[in-house]
Design a protein around this motif. Structure first.
Motif, PDB file in Angstrom:
ATOM      1  N   LYS A   1       0.856  -1.194   0.000  1.00  0.00           N
ATOM      2  CA  LYS A   1       0.000   0.000   0.000  1.00  0.00           C
ATOM      3  C   LYS A   1       0.888   1.239   0.000  1.00  0.00           C
ATOM      4  N   LYS A   2       0.424   2.241  -0.683  1.00  0.00           N
ATOM      5  CA  LYS A   2       1.172   3.495  -0.804  1.00  0.00           C
ATOM      6  C   LYS A   2       0.512   4.561   0.047  1.00  0.00           C
ATOM      7  N   GLY A   3       1.314   5.530   0.449  1.00  0.00           N
ATOM      8  CA  GLY A   3       0.776   6.613   1.243  1.00  0.00           C
ATOM      9  C   GLY A   3       1.809   7.699   1.456  1.00  0.00           C
ATOM     10  N   ARG A   4       1.552   8.511   2.454  1.00  0.00           N
ATOM     11  CA  ARG A   4       2.463   9.620   2.771  1.00  0.00           C
ATOM     12  C   ARG A   4       2.990   9.464   4.192  1.00  0.00           C
ATOM     13  N   LEU A   5       4.315   9.533   4.315  1.00  0.00           N
ATOM     14  CA  LEU A   5       4.957   9.455   5.626  1.00  0.00           C
ATOM     15  C   LEU A   5       4.816  10.821   6.277  1.00  0.00           C
ATOM     16  N   LEU A   6       4.086  10.869   7.370  1.00  0.00           N
ATOM     17  CA  LEU A   6       3.804  12.147   8.020  1.00  0.00           C
ATOM     18  C   LEU A   6       4.726  12.434   9.186  1.00  0.00           C
ATOM     19  N   GLU A   7       5.201  11.366   9.857  1.00  0.00           N
ATOM     20  CA  GLU A   7       6.083  11.530  11.022  1.00  0.00           C
ATOM     21  C   GLU A   7       7.112  10.416  11.039  1.00  0.00           C
ATOM     22  N   GLN A   8       8.295  10.701  11.608  1.00  0.00           N
ATOM     23  CA  GLN A   8       9.321   9.697  11.870  1.00  0.00           C
ATOM     24  C   GLN A   8       9.722   9.809  13.330  1.00  0.00           C
ATOM     25  N   HIS A   9       9.923   8.667  13.974  1.00  0.00           N
ATOM     26  CA  HIS A   9      10.327   8.648  15.379  1.00  0.00           C
ATOM     27  C   HIS A   9      11.396   7.593  15.598  1.00  0.00           C
TER      28      HIS A   9
ATOM     29  N   HIS B   1      18.258  -2.392  27.237  1.00  0.00           N
ATOM     30  CA  HIS B   1      18.711  -3.462  26.361  1.00  0.00           C
ATOM     31  C   HIS B   1      19.610  -2.980  25.230  1.00  0.00           C
ATOM     32  N   GLY B   2      19.807  -1.684  25.119  1.00  0.00           N
ATOM     33  CA  GLY B   2      20.674  -1.133  24.088  1.00  0.00           C
ATOM     34  C   GLY B   2      20.115  -1.228  22.679  1.00  0.00           C
ATOM     35  N   SER B   3      18.842  -1.584  22.550  1.00  0.00           N
ATOM     36  CA  SER B   3      18.247  -1.697  21.221  1.00  0.00           C
ATOM     37  C   SER B   3      17.551  -0.391  20.854  1.00  0.00           C
ATOM     38  N   SER B   4      17.370  -0.201  19.585  1.00  0.00           N
ATOM     39  CA  SER B   4      16.662   0.994  19.142  1.00  0.00           C
ATOM     40  C   SER B   4      15.660   0.595  18.071  1.00  0.00           C
ATOM     41  N   SER B   5      14.651   1.423  17.917  1.00  0.00           N
ATOM     42  CA  SER B   5      13.662   1.174  16.879  1.00  0.00           C
ATOM     43  C   SER B   5      13.277   2.506  16.262  1.00  0.00           C
ATOM     44  N   SER B   6      12.962   2.455  15.013  1.00  0.00           N
ATOM     45  CA  SER B   6      12.508   3.639  14.301  1.00  0.00           C
ATOM     46  C   SER B   6      11.166   3.305  13.672  1.00  0.00           C
ATOM     47  N   TRP B   7      10.228   4.211  13.817  1.00  0.00           N
ATOM     48  CA  TRP B   7       8.895   3.985  13.285  1.00  0.00           C
ATOM     49  C   TRP B   7       8.332   5.298  12.773  1.00  0.00           C
ATOM     50  N   GLY B   8       7.265   5.176  12.021  1.00  0.00           N
ATOM     51  CA  GLY B   8       6.659   6.365  11.464  1.00  0.00           C
ATOM     52  C   GLY B   8       5.155   6.211  11.344  1.00  0.00           C
ATOM     53  N   ILE B   9       4.523   7.322  11.079  1.00  0.00           N
ATOM     54  CA  ILE B   9       3.085   7.352  10.832  1.00  0.00           C
ATOM     55  C   ILE B   9       2.878   7.596   9.341  1.00  0.00           C
ATOM     56  N   VAL B  10       2.161   6.666   8.707  1.00  0.00           N
ATOM     57  CA  VAL B  10       1.857   6.766   7.288  1.00  0.00           C
ATOM     58  C   VAL B  10       0.351   6.915   7.130  1.00  0.00           C
ATOM     59  N   GLN B  11      -0.050   7.872   6.305  1.00  0.00           N
ATOM     60  CA  GLN B  11      -1.459   7.970   5.931  1.00  0.00           C
ATOM     61  C   GLN B  11      -1.602   7.265   4.586  1.00  0.00           C
ATOM     62  N   LEU B  12      -2.336   6.151   4.604  1.00  0.00           N
ATOM     63  CA  LEU B  12      -2.506   5.362   3.397  1.00  0.00           C
ATOM     64  C   LEU B  12      -3.341   6.113   2.372  1.00  0.00           C
ATOM     65  N   GLU B  13      -2.930   6.027   1.139  1.00  0.00           N
ATOM     66  CA  GLU B  13      -3.599   6.746   0.062  1.00  0.00           C
ATOM     67  C   GLU B  13      -4.960   6.130  -0.252  1.00  0.00           C
ATOM     68  N   GLU B  14      -5.064   4.825  -0.116  1.00  0.00           N
ATOM     69  CA  GLU B  14      -6.262   4.080  -0.492  1.00  0.00           C
ATOM     70  C   GLU B  14      -7.504   4.486   0.305  1.00  0.00           C
ATOM     71  N   ASP B  15      -7.351   4.574   1.655  1.00  0.00           N
ATOM     72  CA  ASP B  15      -8.521   4.858   2.495  1.00  0.00           C
ATOM     73  C   ASP B  15      -8.269   5.960   3.524  1.00  0.00           C
ATOM     74  N   LEU B  16      -7.133   6.632   3.427  1.00  0.00           N
ATOM     75  CA  LEU B  16      -6.729   7.736   4.307  1.00  0.00           C
ATOM     76  C   LEU B  16      -6.520   7.311   5.763  1.00  0.00           C
ATOM     77  N   GLU B  17      -6.403   5.988   6.003  1.00  0.00           N
ATOM     78  CA  GLU B  17      -6.149   5.468   7.348  1.00  0.00           C
ATOM     79  C   GLU B  17      -4.728   5.829   7.784  1.00  0.00           C
ATOM     80  N   PHE B  18      -4.551   6.135   9.064  1.00  0.00           N
ATOM     81  CA  PHE B  18      -3.238   6.397   9.640  1.00  0.00           C
ATOM     82  C   PHE B  18      -2.731   5.101  10.253  1.00  0.00           C
ATOM     83  N   VAL B  19      -1.504   4.683   9.896  1.00  0.00           N
ATOM     84  CA  VAL B  19      -0.939   3.452  10.439  1.00  0.00           C
ATOM     85  C   VAL B  19       0.482   3.716  10.939  1.00  0.00           C
ATOM     86  N   LYS B  20       0.842   2.991  12.003  1.00  0.00           N
ATOM     87  CA  LYS B  20       2.195   3.063  12.552  1.00  0.00           C
ATOM     88  C   LYS B  20       2.997   1.920  11.935  1.00  0.00           C
TER      89      LYS B  20
END
Length: 89
Positions: free
Chosen positions: A38-46, A53-72
């Motif tokens: 699915k395609k969309g627009r990346l609105l935020e990066q974190h 534990h010394g681990s890291s993670s990177s995630w973002g919020i994408v608004q899907l183009e198909e139904d305008l749903e916001f997903v992490k």
């Protein structure tokens, strides 16, 4: 590789997922999980680092183009999309 040469069959262990610096409404495609392809627009990066534990993670919020749903999504699970979105009209 500034000459435009395309490399095929590069082992995955030599590749790293990278996104350019966030720009407003960057177009992306989700590569894994429930929203794969699915395609969309990346609105935020974190980014967050787990100090215990010394681990890291990177995630973002994408608004899907198909139904305008916001997903992490994990930023390792998206890539910049250089094509058109239907909304680009």
């Amino acid at each position: 590789m500034d000459n435009g040469q395309v490399l095929d069959s590069v082992p995955e262990r030599y590749l790293e997922t990278a996104l350019p610096k966030l720009t407003s409404s960057m177009k992306v495609v989700v590569l894994e999980g429930e929203h794969r392809w699915k395609k969309g627009r990346l609105l935020e990066q974190h980014s967050s680092k787990d100090c215990d534990h010394g681990s890291s993670s990177s995630w973002g919020i994408v608004q899907l183009e198909e139904d305008l749903e916001f997903v992490k999504v994990s930023l390792d699970s998206v890539a910049e999309w250089c094509g058109r979105l239907d909304a680009d009209g």
